[in-house]
Design a protein around this motif. Structure first.
Motif, PDB file in Angstrom:
ATOM      1  N   GLN A  28       0.823  -1.208   0.000  1.00 25.27           N
ATOM      2  CA  GLN A  28       0.000   0.000   0.000  1.00 25.27           C
ATOM      3  C   GLN A  28       0.856   1.257   0.000  1.00 25.27           C
ATOM      4  N   LYS A  29       1.925   1.258   0.806  1.00 28.77           N
ATOM      5  CA  LYS A  29       2.823   2.414   0.846  1.00 28.77           C
ATOM      6  C   LYS A  29       3.457   2.674  -0.512  1.00 28.77           C
ATOM      7  N   ALA A  30       3.863   1.596  -1.191  1.00 30.95           N
ATOM      8  CA  ALA A  30       4.501   1.747  -2.499  1.00 30.95           C
ATOM      9  C   ALA A  30       3.526   2.332  -3.517  1.00 30.95           C
ATOM     10  N   TYR A  31       2.280   1.858  -3.499  1.00 33.82           N
ATOM     11  CA  TYR A  31       1.285   2.384  -4.445  1.00 33.82           C
ATOM     12  C   TYR A  31       0.885   3.811  -4.103  1.00 33.82           C
ATOM     13  N   ASP A  32       0.797   4.110  -2.809  1.00 31.15           N
ATOM     14  CA  ASP A  32       0.498   5.495  -2.428  1.00 31.15           C
ATOM     15  C   ASP A  32       1.588   6.432  -2.945  1.00 31.15           C
ATOM     16  N   ALA A  33       2.830   5.971  -2.899  1.00 35.57           N
ATOM     17  CA  ALA A  33       3.950   6.817  -3.328  1.00 35.57           C
ATOM     18  C   ALA A  33       3.989   6.978  -4.839  1.00 35.57           C
ATOM     19  N   ILE A  34       3.782   5.898  -5.563  1.00 38.97           N
ATOM     20  CA  ILE A  34       3.958   5.973  -7.019  1.00 38.97           C
ATOM     21  C   ILE A  34       2.876   6.835  -7.665  1.00 38.97           C
ATOM     22  N   THR A  35       1.735   6.959  -7.014  1.00 47.23           N
ATOM     23  CA  THR A  35       0.674   7.805  -7.585  1.00 47.23           C
ATOM     24  C   THR A  35       1.044   9.294  -7.559  1.00 47.23           C
ATOM     25  N   LYS A  36       2.063   9.669  -6.771  1.00 44.29           N
ATOM     26  CA  LYS A  36       2.493  11.060  -6.690  1.00 44.29           C
ATOM     27  C   LYS A  36       3.508  11.416  -7.783  1.00 44.29           C
ATOM     28  N   ILE A  37       3.970  10.400  -8.511  1.00 42.67           N
ATOM     29  CA  ILE A  37       4.968  10.602  -9.567  1.00 42.67           C
ATOM     30  C   ILE A  37       4.267  10.560 -10.911  1.00 42.67           C
ATOM     31  N   SER A  38       4.722  11.376 -11.854  1.00 44.68           N
ATOM     32  CA  SER A  38       4.095  11.329 -13.175  1.00 44.68           C
ATOM     33  C   SER A  38       5.069  11.732 -14.276  1.00 44.68           C
ATOM     34  N   PHE A  39       4.868  11.154 -15.428  1.00 50.68           N
ATOM     35  CA  PHE A  39       5.461  11.593 -16.692  1.00 50.68           C
ATOM     36  C   PHE A  39       4.565  11.041 -17.792  1.00 50.68           C
ATOM     37  N   GLU A  40       4.589  11.670 -18.941  1.00 51.52           N
ATOM     38  CA  GLU A  40       3.682  11.279 -20.020  1.00 51.52           C
ATOM     39  C   GLU A  40       3.903   9.821 -20.410  1.00 51.52           C
ATOM     40  N   GLY A  41       2.798   9.052 -20.420  1.00 48.99           N
ATOM     41  CA  GLY A  41       2.867   7.646 -20.809  1.00 48.99           C
ATOM     42  C   GLY A  41       3.294   6.709 -19.703  1.00 48.99           C
ATOM     43  N   MET A  42       3.457   7.190 -18.481  1.00 49.01           N
ATOM     44  CA  MET A  42       3.905   6.350 -17.371  1.00 49.01           C
ATOM     45  C   MET A  42       2.944   5.193 -17.142  1.00 49.01           C
ATOM     46  N   TYR A  43       3.514   4.001 -16.973  1.00 49.53           N
ATOM     47  CA  TYR A  43       2.709   2.782 -16.780  1.00 49.53           C
ATOM     48  C   TYR A  43       3.313   1.958 -15.651  1.00 49.53           C
ATOM     49  N   TYR A  44       2.474   1.328 -14.848  1.00 46.96           N
ATOM     50  CA  TYR A  44       2.949   0.365 -13.859  1.00 46.96           C
ATOM     51  C   TYR A  44       1.840  -0.645 -13.584  1.00 46.96           C
ATOM     52  N   ARG A  45       2.259  -1.849 -13.195  1.00 51.82           N
ATOM     53  CA  ARG A  45       1.294  -2.883 -12.843  1.00 51.82           C
ATOM     54  C   ARG A  45       0.598  -2.532 -11.534  1.00 51.82           C
ATOM     55  N   LYS A  46      -0.642  -2.999 -11.407  1.00 45.65           N
ATOM     56  CA  LYS A  46      -1.439  -2.682 -10.222  1.00 45.65           C
ATOM     57  C   LYS A  46      -1.536  -3.850  -9.242  1.00 45.65           C
ATOM     58  N   ASP A  47      -0.799  -4.936  -9.506  1.00 42.26           N
ATOM     59  CA  ASP A  47      -0.956  -6.133  -8.665  1.00 42.26           C
ATOM     60  C   ASP A  47       0.362  -6.657  -8.101  1.00 42.26           C
ATOM     61  N   ILE A  48       1.375  -5.804  -7.998  1.00 44.12           N
ATOM     62  CA  ILE A  48       2.660  -6.247  -7.456  1.00 44.12           C
ATOM     63  C   ILE A  48       2.481  -6.687  -6.000  1.00 44.12           C
ATOM     64  N   GLY A  49       2.974  -7.872  -5.685  1.00 37.22           N
ATOM     65  CA  GLY A  49       2.904  -8.399  -4.327  1.00 37.22           C
ATOM     66  C   GLY A  49       1.633  -9.144  -3.991  1.00 37.22           C
ATOM     67  N   LYS A  50       0.642  -9.083  -4.871  1.00 39.91           N
ATOM     68  CA  LYS A  50      -0.666  -9.680  -4.566  1.00 39.91           C
ATOM     69  C   LYS A  50      -0.555 -11.178  -4.289  1.00 39.91           C
ATOM     70  N   LYS A  51       0.307 -11.866  -5.048  1.00 38.63           N
ATOM     71  CA  LYS A  51       0.436 -13.315  -4.858  1.00 38.63           C
ATOM     72  C   LYS A  51       0.965 -13.646  -3.468  1.00 38.63           C
ATOM     73  N   GLY A  52       1.844 -12.792  -2.935  1.00 37.85           N
ATOM     74  CA  GLY A  52       2.400 -13.061  -1.625  1.00 37.85           C
ATOM     75  C   GLY A  52       1.391 -12.951  -0.499  1.00 37.85           C
ATOM     76  N   LEU A  53       0.357 -12.146  -0.704  1.00 33.61           N
ATOM     77  CA  LEU A  53      -0.645 -11.951   0.344  1.00 33.61           C
ATOM     78  C   LEU A  53      -1.427 -13.229   0.637  1.00 33.61           C
ATOM     79  N   ARG A  54      -1.454 -14.135  -0.319  1.00 31.73           N
ATOM     80  CA  ARG A  54      -2.177 -15.403  -0.103  1.00 31.73           C
ATOM     81  C   ARG A  54      -1.531 -16.242   1.004  1.00 31.73           C
ATOM     82  N   TYR A  55      -0.271 -15.965   1.314  1.00 30.63           N
ATOM     83  CA  TYR A  55       0.454 -16.784   2.270  1.00 30.63           C
ATOM     84  C   TYR A  55       0.566 -16.112   3.635  1.00 30.63           C
ATOM     85  N   MET A  56      -0.046 -14.937   3.772  1.00 27.91           N
ATOM     86  CA  MET A  56       0.088 -14.187   5.020  1.00 27.91           C
ATOM     87  C   MET A  56      -1.057 -14.518   5.977  1.00 27.91           C
TER      88      MET A  56
END
Length: 430
Positions: free
Chosen positions: A402-430
Motif C-alpha cells: 500500500q505504501k509503495a502504491y500510495d507513493a507511485i501515484t504522486k509521480i508522473s510523466f507522459e505515458g507512465m505505466y505500472y502494474r497494479k498487482d505487485i505483491g498480490k500473490k504473496g498476500l495469499r500466504y500471510m
C-alpha cells in the motif's frame, strides 16, 4: 576500519540500489559509478568509462586508487572483466567468465545442473545449423506449453512460453531473424513447461561457502495477472512468504550448495552473487534459470533489507571468508513497483519530464532511478523502458504494498505505466 575508493559498474535501478548500499558503509571512502544515472549521482561521482575496454578500466582503477570494483550487470562478467582485474591483482566482486556461463549459456547451465543432480526442467538444445531439427521437434511435440530460450544473453527477453506448434514455429523464426535476438540464439534450449510459483533466491558465495541473503518474488510480465510480454521485471517484493525455513533449507541442500561444491570440484570456483530463479513445483523446487548477479528489480528490495554492512559482505566473498560472517536482514517487508515508459517492452516513448519525486521519498520509501537522464535544461526525463523503482518498507507485506502504491501515484510523466498487482500473490500466504 580501512576505507576504500570503490568503482561500481552499471547504470540501472540495480546499480542505484547498490550505490545507496555501498555509500552507507564506513568502509567506503569515495564511490565512482560508471555510467551511473541521475539517482546514483547523489551517492558518488558518475564517470564515463568504456567497460568493454578492460585496459581502460584498469587505468582508471590505478589512477583513482580503487580498492574494490563491483560489477552490476551480467555482460562485463561474461566478457571476462573479473578475470582481467584479478589477473592484475585488483579486488573485484563478481564471478569469472567461465563461472558466469551459468547465465551466459543456458545449455552450459543445464549441463552443470544435470552433472550435479540439481533439479530442473527436462530439455533439449539445438545449434544454429540444426534449426530444421528444432522445427521438427516442436512439430512432433505432444506436451504443451513448451519453453523456448535463446542460449546467450538477451537482456531478459530471450525466453518464450509457447502454447501451440504454430506459436513455437513463429518464435523459432523470430529467434533466427530478429537482430535483437539472433546473436543470442546461436543455440536454443527447448524445455518442458513447469507449473508452480516462481521465486528468486539470492546466495552470496566465496567459492566454497554459500549463504542465502534473500528470497524475493519478481513479476516478469508486462500486464496485471502475469499477462502479456516478458520484461526485465515490473516489480518485486521480499521476503517471500511462500518459502518456509524448511523449504529454504531444502533449496540450499539440493540446489545452491550442490552447484557451488560441484563447480569448486571442477576447478570453476563461484564467487559473487548466485541468483537462482526457481519454480516451486508439486515435486519440490526446481531451477528455471541461474543468473550471476543481483536481479533487477529484486536488488532494489534486497539491499535496503540488509543489516550487515554491504562492503564487508563483498570482501568476505572475495577473500573466501564468508563462513566467518553472519548475514543479517531486518524483519520488514519491502515492495518495489517499476514505473515504465509507454510502449515498453517494445519501442519506448521517452524524453518526457518526470515530476513528483520530491513528494515521495522518506525513511520508509525509496526511489531508485533506472531509465532517467537530465535534459539540456536540467530537467529529469525518462530515457529508457523501465524508468523508476518505487520501494516501500513496512512491518507487513500488505502495508508495504500500500505504501509503495500510495507513493507511485504522486509521480508522473507522459505515458507512465505500472502494474497494479505487485505483491498480490504473496498476500495469499500471510
Amino acid at each position: 576500519m580501512e576505507a576504500y575508493n570503490i568503482l561500481l559498474i552499471g547504470g540501472g535501478g540495480r546499480e542505484h540500489a547498490l550505490a545507496w548500499g555501498l555509500s552507507k558503509s564506513p568502509m567506503t571512502k569515495k564511490l565512482f559509478i560508471t555510467p551511473g544515472n541521475p539517482g546514483t549521482a547523489k551517492f558518488g561521482e558518475n564517470v564515463s568509462l568504456n567497460t568493454d575496454n578492460h585496459e581502460a578500466v584498469l587505468e582508471f582503477i590505478e589512477e583513482h586508487e580503487i580498492g574494490l570494483t563491483v560489477i552490476g550487470p551480467e555482460k562485463p562478467l561474461v566478457d571476462g572483466l573479473t578475470d582481467f582485474l584479478e589477473g592484475n591483482d585488483k579486488p573485484v566482486f563478481g564471478p569469472t567468465a567461465e563461472a558466469a556461463l551459468l547465465e551466459g549459456s543456458k545449455s552450459f547451465a543445464k549441463d552443470m545442473m544435470n552433472k550435479y543432480s540439481v533439479p530442473t526442467a527436462s530439455s533439449v538444445s539445438f545449434e544454429r545449423h540444426e534449426w530444421s531439427k528444432a522445427h521438427e521437434f516442436v512439430g512432433e511435440n505432444t506436451q504443451w506449453p513448451l519453453v523456448l530460450k535463446a542460449d546467450g544473453l538477451a537482456a531478459g527477453k530471450g525466453v518464450f512460453i509457447c502454447d501451440t506448434p504454430e506459436e513455437a514455429t513463429d518464435v523459432l523464426e523470430l529467434m533466427q531473424n530478429d537482430p535483437s535476438l539472433s546473436g543470442a540464439s546461436y543455440r536454443i534450449v527447448i524445455e518442458e513447461f513447469m507449473t508452480g510459483e516462481e521465486v528468486s533466491v539470492f546466495a552470496l558465495c566465496d567459492g566454497e561457502t554459500a549463504k542465502v541473503i534473500s528470497i524475493a518474488q519478481d513479476h516478469k510480465r508486462i500486464g496485471d495477472g502475469d499477462t502479456g510480454l516478458n520484461t526485465g521485471g515490473m516489480g518485486a517484493y521480499c521476503q517471500a512468504p511462500q518459502v518456509s525455513e524448511e523449504l529454504k533449507q531444502t533449496i540450499i541442500d539440493t540446489i545452491i550448495q550442490p552447484m557451488i561444491s560441484g563447480m569448486a570440484n571442477d576447478g570453476i570456483p563461484y564467487k559473487g552473487i548466485l541468483y537462482a530463479g526457481l519454480m516451486l513445483t508439486e515435486s519440490g523446487p526446481k531451477v528455471v534459470e541461474f543468473n550471476v548477479r543481483f536481479g533487477d528489480p529484486e536488488c532494489q528490495v534486497i539491499i535496503p533489507s540488509l543489516k550487515t554492512d554491504l562492503v564487508e559482505l563483498i570482501f568476505s566473498s572475495i577473500t573466501g571468508k564468508l563462513e566467518y560472517i553472519d548475514v543479517e536482514i531486518d524483519d520488514s517487508y519491502y515492495t518495489c513497483i517499476v514505473a515504465s515508459s509507454s510502449g515498453y517492452p517494445g519501442k519506448s516513448s521517452t524524453g518526457f519530464e518526470i515530476t513528483g519525486l520530491g513528494d515521495v521519498e522518506n525513511d520508509d520509501v525509496f526511489v531508485f532511478h533506472a531509465g532517467t537522464s537530465l535534459s539540456e535544461d536540467g530537467k529529469l526525463i525518462n530515457s529508457g523502458g523501465r524508468v523508476l523503482n518505487v520501494v516501500a518498507k513496512a512491518d507487513n507485506l500488505a502495508e508495504s504494498i500500500q505504501k509503495a502504491y500510495d507513493a507511485i501515484t504522486k509521480i508522473s510523466f507522459e505515458g507512465m505505466y505500472y502494474r497494479k498487482d505487485i505483491g498480490k500473490k504473496g498476500l495469499r500466504y500471510m
